[in-house]
Design a protein around this motif. Structure first.
Motif, short mmCIF file in Angstrom:
data_model
loop_
_atom_site.label_atom_id
_atom_site.label_comp_id
_atom_site.label_asym_id
_atom_site.label_seq_id
_atom_site.Cartn_x
_atom_site.Cartn_y
_atom_site.Cartn_z
N PRO A 3 95.04 50.65 35.43
CA PRO A 3 94.97 51.76 34.46
C PRO A 3 93.64 52.50 34.51
CG PRO A 3 94.81 49.63 33.35
CD PRO A 3 95.21 49.35 34.77
N THR A 4 92.59 51.85 34.95
CA THR A 4 91.28 52.50 34.95
C THR A 4 91.19 53.60 35.99
OG1 THR A 4 90.33 50.90 36.51
CG2 THR A 4 90.18 50.39 34.15
N SER B 202 94.30 54.92 37.55
CA SER B 202 95.61 55.57 37.69
C SER B 202 95.60 56.98 37.11
CB SER B 202 96.69 54.75 36.99
OG SER B 202 97.94 55.42 37.04
N ALA C 218 92.38 53.89 30.05
CA ALA C 218 93.13 54.57 31.12
C ALA C 218 92.92 56.07 31.03
CB ALA C 218 94.62 54.22 31.01
N VAL D 146 95.47 58.48 32.84
CA VAL D 146 96.90 58.39 32.53
C VAL D 146 97.27 59.46 31.51
CG1 VAL D 146 98.65 56.96 31.41
CG2 VAL D 146 97.12 55.95 33.11
#
Length: 302
Positions: free
Chosen positions: A93-94, A96, A124, A127
């Protein structure tokens, strides 16, 4: 000509281990196979490649010139396949920049989106989220196709082929403006029937339980206004004498700016479950798993 349909990747793994180790016994141990199974795999490789590939010698299984020629490209191909599959099984998530699409009602947006966007900003930042209405799409088909990642709400139509996770349970209450004639300690069924109502017709969700229960119990309502969603309730109720039936958690969180009050409902509605839904095809998909856990965590902490 070699047909790729006849190529078993397991045979190529055996080939590469034999090339590296040169001993059938060592390869069998490393791959968790029996020695006869490794010998059988070598026989199939020889037939497929039309070459002996490995010959017995005092130093073990010596590769033929053709095997030497094959070793590097086979190793590279297997490495690429492994790396590709491992990338599909990871979600960071960091880093993406994935866009998730979540089907939810305006209730879900009011309850989840403020805290979800704060959470994404923390863990994130790349995202993004897009929401769609459960009724604006064929929800089952969109979830199965992966065009919608998750669906959130009271959605009894999503059954076979779907997983679900309980986020929270809640009840219905009666909602009205501060200073309303019903702004007191409790509300009787007679009070409810005598009041003027705004009704939310939330098609495609389980909120039809309100109308069904009221009709089944022969409760009367003086319905003056019907709307297709909850988001307008605050503006309407704050300036009229209408009352509304709404989920308690939405009322607690979404109505504060409008100075509204609420009381336990005089009609005994059953509590209902707000669930998270996803298609079985994506049950183990890492991005979906991550977002499901984030939403469940947000539900647990509020």
């Amino acid at each position: 000509m070699l047909n790729l349909r006849d190529v078993d990747l397991n045979l190529l793994v055996v080939f590469l281990e034999l090339y590296r180790e040169r001993r059938v016994s060592v390869v069998a141990e490393q791959l968790g196979l029996t020695q006869p199974a490794v010998s059988n795999a070598l026989a199939r490789l020889r037939k497929m490649m039309n070459d002996e590939l490995f010959l017995r010698s005092a130093r073990g299984m010596e590769p033929t010139p053709y095997a030497v020629q094959l070793a590097e490209p086979i190793a590279e191909a297997l490495t690429r396949i492994r790396d590709t599959l491992e990338r599909q099984l990871e979600f960071d998530p960091t880093t993406s920049t994935r866009k998730f699409t979540v089907a939810m009602t305006d209730l879900g947006e009011i309850h989840f989106l403020p805290r979800l966007m704060r959470r994404l900003g923390e863990v994130a930042p790349g995202v993004t989220i897009s929401t769609v209405r459960n009724t604006a799409v064929n929800l089952a088909d969109e979830l199965e196709a992966g065009r919608v990642d998750l669906a959130l709400g009271l959605l009894p139509q999503l059954k076979g082929g779907f997983f679900q996770r309980l986020l929270f349970r809640q009840r219905y209450v009666c909602l009205f403006r501060e200073g309303h004639a019903l702004d007191r300690e409790s509300m009787s069924l007679d009070d409810f029937e005598a009041a003027q109502h705004i009704v939310v017709v939330a098609g495609g969700t389980g909120h039809a339980i309100v109308d069904d229960t009221i009709a089944r119990r022969n409760v009367k309502r003086d319905v003056r206004l019907s709307v297709p969603h909850f988001v307008a309730l605050g503006h309407i109720l704050s300036t009229t004498d209408l009352i509304a039936t709404a989920p308690e958690r939405y009322v607690r969180e979404g109505m504060k700016p409008f100075k509204l009050k609420y009381l336990p409902h005089p009609v005994p509605f059953p509590e209902f479950d707000v669930n998270l839904f996803w298609h079985a095809k994506f049950h183990k998909e890492p991005g979906s798993q991550w977002l499901r856990n984030e939403l469940a965590g947000l539900a647990e902490t509020h």
